[in-house]
Design a protein around this motif. Structure first.
Motif, PDB file in Angstrom:
ATOM      1  N   LEU A   1      16.095 -22.014 -28.541  1.00  0.00           N
ATOM      2  CA  LEU A   1      17.437 -22.668 -29.726  1.00  0.00           C
ATOM      3  C   LEU A   1      17.716 -24.079 -28.856  1.00  0.00           C
ATOM      4  CD1 LEU A   1      19.764 -19.825 -29.007  1.00  0.00           C
ATOM      5  CD2 LEU A   1      18.540 -20.405 -31.009  1.00  0.00           C
ATOM      6  N   GLU A   2      16.612 -24.743 -26.855  1.00  0.00           N
ATOM      7  CA  GLU A   2      17.505 -25.887 -27.002  1.00  0.00           C
ATOM      8  C   GLU A   2      16.038 -27.077 -27.485  1.00  0.00           C
ATOM      9  OE1 GLU A   2      16.262 -26.932 -22.354  1.00  0.00           O
ATOM     10  OE2 GLU A   2      17.989 -25.565 -22.823  1.00  0.00           O
ATOM     11  N   ARG A   3      15.272 -26.228 -27.445  1.00  0.00           N
ATOM     12  CA  ARG A   3      14.140 -27.195 -27.778  1.00  0.00           C
ATOM     13  C   ARG A   3      14.768 -27.748 -29.749  1.00  0.00           C
ATOM     14  NH1 ARG A   3      10.002 -24.964 -27.250  1.00  0.00           N
ATOM     15  NH2 ARG A   3      10.022 -23.250 -28.385  1.00  0.00           N
TER      16      ARG A   3
ATOM     17  N   PHE B   1      27.362 -21.870 -30.621  1.00  0.00           N
ATOM     18  CA  PHE B   1      27.333 -23.202 -28.922  1.00  0.00           C
ATOM     19  C   PHE B   1      25.551 -24.596 -29.629  1.00  0.00           C
ATOM     20  CE2 PHE B   1      29.499 -21.123 -26.502  1.00  0.00           C
ATOM     21  CZ  PHE B   1      30.059 -21.638 -26.078  1.00  0.00           C
ATOM     22  N   ALA B   2      24.592 -24.024 -30.176  1.00  0.00           N
ATOM     23  CA  ALA B   2      23.170 -24.873 -30.857  1.00  0.00           C
ATOM     24  C   ALA B   2      24.162 -25.672 -31.527  1.00  0.00           C
ATOM     25  CB  ALA B   2      22.244 -24.143 -31.627  1.00  0.00           C
ATOM     26  N   ALA B   3      23.988 -25.114 -32.843  1.00  0.00           N
ATOM     27  CA  ALA B   3      24.928 -25.505 -34.266  1.00  0.00           C
ATOM     28  C   ALA B   3      25.894 -27.518 -33.808  1.00  0.00           C
ATOM     29  CB  ALA B   3      25.609 -24.758 -35.022  1.00  0.00           C
ATOM     30  N   ALA B   4      27.014 -26.513 -32.751  1.00  0.00           N
ATOM     31  CA  ALA B   4      27.721 -27.262 -31.990  1.00  0.00           C
ATOM     32  C   ALA B   4      27.126 -28.360 -31.515  1.00  0.00           C
ATOM     33  CB  ALA B   4      29.601 -26.731 -31.115  1.00  0.00           C
ATOM     34  N   ARG B   5      26.114 -28.669 -30.786  1.00  0.00           N
ATOM     35  CA  ARG B   5      25.067 -29.443 -29.824  1.00  0.00           C
ATOM     36  C   ARG B   5      24.772 -30.295 -31.068  1.00  0.00           C
ATOM     37  NH1 ARG B   5      23.658 -25.917 -26.504  1.00  0.00           N
ATOM     38  NH2 ARG B   5      25.561 -26.115 -24.965  1.00  0.00           N
TER      39      ARG B   5
END
Length: 224
Positions: free
Chosen positions: A119-121, A70-74
């Motif tokens: 991850l969000e950062r 999800f992080a990579a897609a984001r």
């Protein structure tokens, strides 16, 4: 002037797509340029990752691997779609964003909040929504709505719709906790109402939080 970034969150069957479409129409009638996008997805690479995850292929790898995907897609979604639109002054309406990772992958307790924070950062790199609508309703009602939608479309449940009631109840609690922790950004909307009533509540909140968007814009509509 940079555009406004508004996200919609909530469990399955909360009516996010319906309300995003209605808000888009209202804002465009006032002359605002609006871009509607979604997560996972919103860019070619992110859409490929979406298909992989929602088909359930990443589930055997565990919540952390899903969160990484999800992080990579984001990151790709932000770089290719969201940031360019905001830079151009377009209002971006996004169906799910970083809060979904925190709720869906974090609600099971399998990933520590500090890991999700990291991850969000990295993924967001400072880009955060100006306003997040959390459409809230009992999990059993949302799942029933999702089931009706699947039947109408002739589709089966995706990776997350297929989870049990207990998961979706914990998901609801996670979203309400997110709203409580970020009241300046989040607005909880009772989604257990008619679409018209939900729309009215969203518009009233928008008038309070981002009043400039509820006024007529002098900017020509040159961006879809």
């Amino acid at each position: 002037m940079a555009g406004q970034f508004i996200t919609f969150e909530g469990g399955e069957g909360a009516g996010k797509s319906t309300q995003i479409a209605r808000l888009k129409d209202r804002l465009e009638q006032l002359g605002h340029a609006v871009l509607v996008t979604r997560e996972p997805g919103g860019s070619p690479l992110a859409e490929e990752i979406r298909s992989f995850i929602l088909a359930g292929h990443a589930k055997p790898l565990g919540p952390f691997a899903e969160a990484l995907m999800f992080a990579a897609a984001r990151i790709d979604h932000l770089d290719k779609t969201i940031k360019p639109a905001l830079k151009n002054g377009t209002t971006v309406l996004c169906d799910r964003f970083a809060d979904s990772t925190r709720a869906y992958q974090g609600s099971s307790g399998a990933i520590a909040p500090s890991v999700i924070d990291d991850l969000e950062r990295v993924a967001l790199a400072g880009t955060k929504p100006d306003l997040t609508f959390i459409l809230d309703l009992p999990a059993e009602i949302g799942l029933a709505r999702a089931g009706e939608r699947q039947a109408l479309k002739g589709e089966g449940a995706d990776r997350f719709e297929d989870e049990g009631l207990a998961f979706h109840q914990s998901l609801r609690r996670a979203y309400l906790a997110i709203a409580k922790s970020a009241p300046h950004r989040c607005a909880v909307i009772n989604a257990d109402q008619s679409p018209d009533e939900v729309e009215a509540a969203i518009w009233a909140t928008l008038r309070e939080r981002l009043p400039e968007l509820t006024e007529r814009s002098e900017r020509p509509l040159d961006v879809a």
